[in-house]
Design an enzyme around this catalytic site. Structure first.
Site, mmCIF file in Angstrom:
data_model
loop_
_atom_site.group_PDB
_atom_site.id
_atom_site.type_symbol
_atom_site.label_atom_id
_atom_site.label_comp_id
_atom_site.label_asym_id
_atom_site.label_seq_id
_atom_site.Cartn_x
_atom_site.Cartn_y
_atom_site.Cartn_z
ATOM 1 N N TYR A 196 0.839 -1.080 0.000
ATOM 2 C CA TYR A 196 -0.065 0.082 0.064
ATOM 3 C C TYR A 196 0.956 1.328 0.026
ATOM 4 O O TYR A 196 1.230 1.695 1.131
ATOM 5 C CB TYR A 196 -0.847 -0.046 1.151
ATOM 6 C CG TYR A 196 -2.057 -1.249 1.076
ATOM 7 C CD1 TYR A 196 -2.398 -1.916 -0.070
ATOM 8 C CD2 TYR A 196 -2.845 -1.228 2.294
ATOM 9 C CE1 TYR A 196 -3.257 -2.879 -0.208
ATOM 10 C CE2 TYR A 196 -3.895 -2.307 2.098
ATOM 11 C CZ TYR A 196 -4.157 -2.678 0.944
ATOM 12 O OH TYR A 196 -5.168 -3.773 0.907
ATOM 13 N N LEU A 229 -23.644 11.152 2.460
ATOM 14 C CA LEU A 229 -23.978 10.534 3.767
ATOM 15 C C LEU A 229 -25.111 10.659 4.187
ATOM 16 O O LEU A 229 -25.598 10.371 5.190
ATOM 17 C CB LEU A 229 -22.868 10.893 4.687
ATOM 18 C CG LEU A 229 -21.387 10.523 4.486
ATOM 19 C CD1 LEU A 229 -20.531 10.969 5.674
ATOM 20 C CD2 LEU A 229 -21.431 8.945 4.492
#
Length: 290
Positions: A49, A215
């Protein structure tokens, strides 16, 4: 449960914090801290990563720094899971390296970066078609025997590979991490097998099919014939469709442990709250993906 270790019902996938498009360090650390404040005790990373032009282990170092800087209490109960066996190419692609010698070196390097031996959970990132899977798993067994890692997991695998790993690693195999979401359900058989064997099933990219546009439960996807139900349940509940999707995943099996990625404190707090959202049988019926 991950073996004999109890963790929160929702983990944090830290990949968005350390690859291309990542936030600055202050926001990345704040995101990890928000996860810990919300009761998240599983942090998932990998030595691969990092941006294509970066250095292996950047994501692990970020997690280690975030934990060291946390002032909200003890982090002794936090389980850091990392992975080995993949790499990056200069053009942004991904490589696979399941050679035993590589895995041994990679795990030892991960332990140094994380400042923790044994590593809480070490996962074989992906089977290498050029290396017999049993040989890669043999290296994981050697790492367990040497005390470099405490628990083992595998990722991106099929049913036969899970059974082989169980044969080689025994009850020290505690988890399987495959892609699984409302949009991608090709690992249904693997999920069922994990439930039968008592292995934690960690869906990566668990919000596939659910727009991250807001959201507040409003999105153009609300009218999508395949995934609109998540948005309609979210509006009725007054929560985000992402939270509904994670609650749906948790309802799939008692061994499911989603690890949604996040790059903002607001996102990780919303994801963690899915552990408290119990969907009714009627809602689960509405969310059945054809």
């Amino acid at each position: 449960m991950l073996g004999d270790v109890r963790v929160g019902a929702v983990g944090l996938g830290t990949m968005p914090l350390s690859v291309e498009g990542r936030p600055d360090e202050a926001r990345a650390v704040a995101t990890v801290h928000a996860a810990l404040d919300a009761g998240v005790t599983l942090l998932d990373t990998a030595d691969s990563y990092h941006p294509p032009t970066g250095t292996p282990g950047e994501g692990e170092l970020l997690v280690a720094r975030a934990l060291a800087l946390y002032g909200g209490g003890s982090v002794d109960g936090v389980l850091v899971a990392t992975k080995g066996g993949r790499g990056r190419t200069a053009d942004g692609g991904w490589t696979v390296d399941g050679r035993p010698e590589h895995l041994r070196r990679a795990a030892e390097a991960s332990a140094r970066r994380l400042g923790s031996t044994p590593i809480g959970l070490y996962q074989l990132h992906k089977p290498d078609p050029a290396v017999p899977y049993a040989e890669s798993l043999g290296a994981i067994r050697e790492l367990l025997d040497a005390g470099t890692i405490r628990l083992a997991g595998i990722s991106n695998v099929d049913v036969d590979q899970i059974l082989l790993a169980r044969e080689i690693l025994g009850d020290r195999l505690v988890s399987v991490q495959n892609r699984y979401s409302p949009a991608v359900r090709t690992s249904e058989a693997e999920l069922r097998l994990c439930a039968e064997l008592g292995l934690a099933f960690l869906p990566w990219s668990p919000l596939g099919g659910i727009s991250r546009s807001s959201l507040d439960g409003t999105s153009a996807q609300e009218e999508d014939p395949e995934f609109g139900g998540f948005h309609r349940v979210a509006r009725a509940r007054g929560v985000s469709p992402q939270r509904v999707a994670l609650a749906w995943l948790l309802a799939r099996s008692e061994t499911v442990l989603p690890i949604p990625g996040a790059s903002r404190p607001e996102s990780v707090r919303d994801s963690a709250a899915a552990a408290e959202l119990l969907l009714s049988p009627e809602e689960l019926d509405r969310l059945a993906v054809q």
